[in-house]
Design an enzyme around this catalytic site. Structure first.
Site, PDB file in Angstrom:
ATOM      1  N   GLU A 256      -1.698  -6.747  12.197  1.00 10.08           N
ATOM      2  CA  GLU A 256      -1.535  -8.465  12.117  1.00 10.08           C
ATOM      3  C   GLU A 256      -1.578  -8.407  13.967  1.00 10.08           C
ATOM      4  O   GLU A 256      -0.073  -7.951  14.062  1.00 10.08           O
ATOM      5  CB  GLU A 256      -0.231  -9.180  11.650  1.00 10.08           C
ATOM      6  CG  GLU A 256       0.005 -10.205  12.646  1.00 10.08           C
ATOM      7  CD  GLU A 256       1.126 -11.171  12.168  1.00 10.08           C
ATOM      8  OE1 GLU A 256       0.837 -12.426  11.707  1.00 10.08           O
ATOM      9  OE2 GLU A 256       2.388 -10.761  12.532  1.00 10.08           O
TER      10      GLU A 256
ATOM     11  N   ASP B  21       3.939  -6.526  11.045  1.00 11.63           N
ATOM     12  CA  ASP B  21       4.570  -8.122  11.349  1.00 11.63           C
ATOM     13  C   ASP B  21       4.047  -7.892  13.345  1.00 11.63           C
ATOM     14  O   ASP B  21       4.873  -7.241  14.144  1.00 11.63           O
ATOM     15  CB  ASP B  21       5.202  -8.817  10.910  1.00 11.63           C
ATOM     16  CG  ASP B  21       5.606 -10.586  11.744  1.00 11.63           C
ATOM     17  OD1 ASP B  21       4.508 -11.133  11.163  1.00 11.63           O
ATOM     18  OD2 ASP B  21       6.401 -11.033  12.171  1.00 11.63           O
TER      19      ASP B  21
END
Length: 543
Positions: free
Chosen positions: A293, A221
């Site tokens: 990401e 993330d």
């Protein structure tokens, strides 16, 4: 068709074998919204790990290779698990460590890999480290794990810089002793200071904990955000951006390839973190992987994350951001391969996830939006590299207009603007009314489902010729028959995109009129085909 305008450079596979992730189709499970077992105390209407485990045969039969599961760690759930209080345990809403072990074991028995979502940019404000930081004095070792700073102005009452939170408003919050802490997201998500070696050591422990339990990889993330410019200087804002949503300004600049000052994102030192993690994964068998990401601004910037000694993949958000346009799709494909080839990486393709408007809705919604979404997905699945699917897209789900009283996205509470709840509505499995088999009772789940979803359930679409679910199953089955490839040829003729992969030709009609269908055996099509290819339709042809 005109002469092909490009031949994408080949990537460099590992000698002697091809790692599983290079060609994998990965299915994203948003843990709260996939399936509920009803077994968790206080978890009525909320998805959980036993619920996921019970539906793994469905994913095997769908034809995917791996499942990526959003955060299930101990968390106060201010951002639905992306605010982690303990990386080494399971939130009781979702289950236990035994449930996680069982899920991984069943997945492996079914031939599915498991990718765990890791959140390294920030912790929860209820993490033991942050509680200790609040109890400690300014300048203490406890505070040095985070980005605490004195404020500006004579009394320190102004934030240390002008940075804005991704969720709206200032990126700084003041604590009672007068200092401020940085949170690029919600106030409940304080950013870690990755220049502190304690932080890197802690995350190596986390990686090994889940690798030892059988995780096949990690989705990282905010991979581009761990390191900030050390000075924490003000961001230089483009003229005319005052008062605007900087996230939208940034996205517009990405699409337009214009400059945008970002001292909080994509700093060179972040790559040292991933070199260390690469070495950790190399200690384990089975081609464990990292996927970033990383909302980097160009294909070249994304490629920096997947150099041979760093991560293995990075999400290609430029494909997701492209408009419904043969030219834009072609530019993304050719630009992606051109950037990935020199670093020996394979590309990824994604059209929807838990943070963006579902692509049926982005492409206009209704019958036209669904037709375009089916065509774009079929085109994507023909491209070499990995494809990432988001739960429910195989059912043709649209973005839901969630009522204000039911919205739970923290960005909604900070900005008053509709957030991400509409793409997170729980999956409909069967039946004619909510909860459509999501859980063991008929109660509405944590975000209410629409009353009109009966025709979209897995049960309603299974075995129905032409349904979106059966299209996905057919396309994924056909994809398994494709020989591995590292290059494509791309051609654009007006509103028509043509992609050649070996003896497979993919034709996508982005125009408003029918076009002649090239010669070839139809392998799979997103809609009816004859001697013409209708508008908003794609087809695979064996030449």
């Amino acid at each position: 068709m005109s002469t092909p305008e490009t031949s994408a450079p080949a990537t460099t596979p590992v000698p002697g074998r091809r790692e599983w992730w290079r060609d994998a189709v990965v299915y994203q499970v948003y843990v709260r919204s996939f399936a509920s077992s009803g077994q968790r105390e206080g978890g009525a209407g909320i998805g959980d790990l036993p619920g996921i485990t019970s539906r793994l045969p469905y994913l095997r039969d769908l034809g995917v290779d791996a499942v990526w599961i959003t955060p299930f760690y101990t968390s106060p759930q201010h951002d639905h698990g992306y605010d982690v209080a303990d990386y080494l345990d399971i939130d009781r809403l979702f289950g236990t460590l035994d449930d996680a072990d069982a899920l991984i074991g069943v997945a492996h028995d079914l031939g599915l890999r498991v990718i765990v979502d890791l959140v390294p940019n920030h912790t929860s404000n209820e993490h033991a480290w942050f509680r200790a930081a609040l109890d400690a004095a300014p300048g203490s070792p406890e505070r040095a794990r985070y980005l605490f700073r004195d404020g500006r102005g004579d009394d320190g009452s102004e934030p240390p810089n002008n940075w804005q939170s991704v969720f709206g408003g200032p990126a700084w919050t003041r604590v009672p002793d007068g200092q401020w802490y940085l949170h690029l997201f919600d106030t409940s998500q304080p950013d870690l200071d990755w220049r502190n070696p304690e932080v890197g050591d802690m995350f190596e422990v986390v990686l090994r904990f889940w690798l030892d339990r059988g995780a096949d990889g990690f989705r990282i993330d905010v991979a581009h955000g761990l390191l900030k410019e050390a000075s924490l200087r003000d961001q230089v804002l483009p003229p005319g951006s005052e008062g605007k949503d900087l996230n939208k300004v940034r996205e517009e600049s990405m699409v337009a390839r214009t400059d945008f000052d970002e001292p909080m994102w994509d700093q060179p030192e972040v790559h040292d973190v991933y070199r260390r993690w690469h070495r950790v994964l190399a200690d384990y068998h089975g081609d464990r992987m990292l996927v970033a990401e990383a909302w980097a601004r160009t294909p070249e910037a994304i490629a920096a994350y997947v150099r041979p000694d760093e991560m293995h993949q990075a999400f290609n958000f430029l494909w997701l951001l492209a408009d419904w346009s043969a030219r834009e799709f072609a530019d993304v494909v050719t630009g992606t391969f051109a950037a990935m080839g020199p670093v020996g990486a394979s590309p990824t393709w994604v059209l929807s996830n838990h943070d963006v408007v579902r692509h049926v809705t982005r492409y206009g919604g209704g019958a036209q939006g669904l037709a375009r979404a089916r065509a774009a997905t079929l085109t994507m699945l023909a491209l070499p590299g990995s494809s990432y699917l988001y739960q429910g897209e195989e059912l043709g789900l649209e973005q839901v207009d969630v009522a204000p009283e039911d919205r739970q996205d923290p960005s909604w509470f900070r900005t008053g603007e509709v957030g991400r709840d509409g793409c997170r509505v729980p999956v409909p499995w069967k039946g004619s009314a909510p909860s459509y088999g999501f859980g063991p009772d008929d109660a509405q789940p944590w975000i209410p489902q629409p009353a009109g979803w009966a025709a979209l359930t897995v049960e309603a679409q299974t075995g129905v010729e032409g349904s979106t679910l059966e299209l996905y199953r057919a396309a994924l089955a056909a994809r398994r028959g494709l020989a591995p490839a590292d290059a494509v040829q791309v051609d654009v003729d007006g509103d028509v995109l043509v992609v050649d992969r070996g003896d497979l030709r993919v034709v996508l009609n982005c125009g408003a009129s029918d076009v002649a269908l090239p010669e070839g055996e139809v392998v799979v099509a997103s809609g009816p085909v004859s001697d013409v290819l209708s508008a908003d339709t794609a087809v695979w042809l064996r030449r």
